[in-house]
Design an enzyme around this catalytic site. Structure first.
Site, PDB file in Angstrom:
ATOM      1  N   ASP A  31       0.818  -1.310  -0.112  1.00  0.00           N
ATOM      2  CA  ASP A  31      -0.052   0.048  -0.017  1.00  0.00           C
ATOM      3  C   ASP A  31       0.864   1.300   0.125  1.00  0.00           C
ATOM      4  O   ASP A  31       1.868   1.414   0.670  1.00  0.00           O
ATOM      5  CB  ASP A  31      -0.806   0.066   1.251  1.00  0.00           C
ATOM      6  CG  ASP A  31      -2.176   0.997   1.148  1.00  0.00           C
ATOM      7  OD1 ASP A  31      -3.110   0.538   1.039  1.00  0.00           O
ATOM      8  OD2 ASP A  31      -1.671   2.187   1.184  1.00  0.00           O
ATOM      9  N   HIS A 100     -10.617  -5.131  -2.796  1.00  0.00           N
ATOM     10  CA  HIS A 100      -9.273  -5.513  -2.593  1.00  0.00           C
ATOM     11  C   HIS A 100      -9.476  -5.892  -0.871  1.00  0.00           C
ATOM     12  O   HIS A 100     -10.337  -5.344  -0.202  1.00  0.00           O
ATOM     13  CB  HIS A 100      -8.509  -4.189  -2.843  1.00  0.00           C
ATOM     14  CG  HIS A 100      -8.876  -2.905  -2.309  1.00  0.00           C
ATOM     15  ND1 HIS A 100      -9.976  -2.079  -2.775  1.00  0.00           N
ATOM     16  CD2 HIS A 100      -8.601  -2.334  -1.167  1.00  0.00           C
ATOM     17  CE1 HIS A 100      -9.879  -0.997  -2.230  1.00  0.00           C
ATOM     18  NE2 HIS A 100      -9.374  -1.215  -1.100  1.00  0.00           N
TER      19      HIS A 100
HETATM   20  P1  DGP Z   1      -9.671   1.676   0.643  1.00  0.00           P
HETATM   21  O1  DGP Z   1      -9.812   3.017   1.427  1.00  0.00           O
HETATM   22  O2  DGP Z   1      -9.905   0.263   1.251  1.00  0.00           O
HETATM   23  O3  DGP Z   1     -10.415   1.832  -0.799  1.00  0.00           O
HETATM   24  O4  DGP Z   1      -7.978   1.518   0.491  1.00  0.00           O
HETATM   25  C1  DGP Z   1      -7.418   1.994  -0.775  1.00  0.00           C
HETATM   26  C2  DGP Z   1      -5.907   1.881  -0.551  1.00  0.00           C
HETATM   27  O5  DGP Z   1      -5.260   1.888  -1.889  1.00  0.00           O
HETATM   28  C3  DGP Z   1      -5.518   2.753   0.471  1.00  0.00           C
HETATM   29  O6  DGP Z   1      -5.088   2.342   1.685  1.00  0.00           O
HETATM   30  C4  DGP Z   1      -4.438   3.442  -0.404  1.00  0.00           C
HETATM   31  C5  DGP Z   1      -4.042   2.588  -1.417  1.00  0.00           C
HETATM   32  N1  DGP Z   1      -3.821   3.164  -2.707  1.00  0.00           N
HETATM   33  C6  DGP Z   1      -4.266   4.275  -3.233  1.00  0.00           C
HETATM   34  N2  DGP Z   1      -3.643   4.489  -4.633  1.00  0.00           N
HETATM   35  C7  DGP Z   1      -2.579   3.811  -4.487  1.00  0.00           C
HETATM   36  C8  DGP Z   1      -1.598   3.618  -5.539  1.00  0.00           C
HETATM   37  O7  DGP Z   1      -1.305   4.437  -6.499  1.00  0.00           O
HETATM   38  N3  DGP Z   1      -0.572   2.926  -5.173  1.00  0.00           N
HETATM   39  C9  DGP Z   1      -0.538   1.834  -4.322  1.00  0.00           C
HETATM   40  N4  DGP Z   1       0.326   0.884  -3.849  1.00  0.00           N
HETATM   41  N5  DGP Z   1      -1.676   1.899  -3.171  1.00  0.00           N
HETATM   42  C10 DGP Z   1      -2.522   2.898  -3.433  1.00  0.00           C
END
Ligand code: DGP
Length: 114
Positions: A31, A100
């Site tokens: 994340d 996810h």
């Molecule tokens: P949620 O709030 O459950 O929809 O979680 C989405 C998660 O995705 C949040 O913890 C941050 C992560 N995230 C958002 N954009 C990106 C990205 O571009 N790359 C990565 N690795 N994580 C991301």
């Protein structure tokens, strides 16, 4: 056609991610805003908007992702335990509209969650 989510762009290799597992059904990567020393997202390659959009046909995919999480937790050394989280919809603060799992570990967690 609706715009690709950030996770679909990661699946398609359009934006980079620190990938820890990939197979024909799913992808796992760190994340970008970790909430614990280990914070990995496990996503299906199939575009499923949220937990609420899972169907009977997604059962094997769901089960496969659960076992990928189990293996990753062992590989990442989360011997003391870990938490698996799914945020579904606005009230749960889902921010990316591609289903996810969050795999979180490496510290103690409180209950109930905030
Ligand atoms: P949620 O709030 O459950 O929809 O979680 C989405 C998660 O995705 C949040 O913890 C941050 C992560 N995230 C958002 N954009 C990106 C990205 O571009 N790359 C990565 N690795 N994580 C991301």
């Amino acid at each position: 056609m609706s715009e690709k989510t950030i996770f679909k762009k990661i699946i398609d290799g359009e934006i980079p991610a620190e990938v820890v597992h990939e197979d024909e059904h799913c992808l796992a990567f760190h994340d970008v805003a970790p909430q614990a020393p280990v914070h990995v997202l496990v996503i299906p390659k199939k575009e499923i908007r949220s937990w609420a959009h899972l169907t009977d046909e997604d059962g094997p995919l769901y089960g496969h992702m659960c076992l990928v999480i189990q293996r990753l937790a062992a590989e990442l050394g989360l011997d003391g335990g870990y938490r698996v989280v799914v945020n579904c919809g606005a009230d749960a603060a889902q921010s990316v509209d591609h289903f996810h799992f969050h795999l979180l570990g490496g510290r103690k967690f409180d209950w109930p969650p905030g």
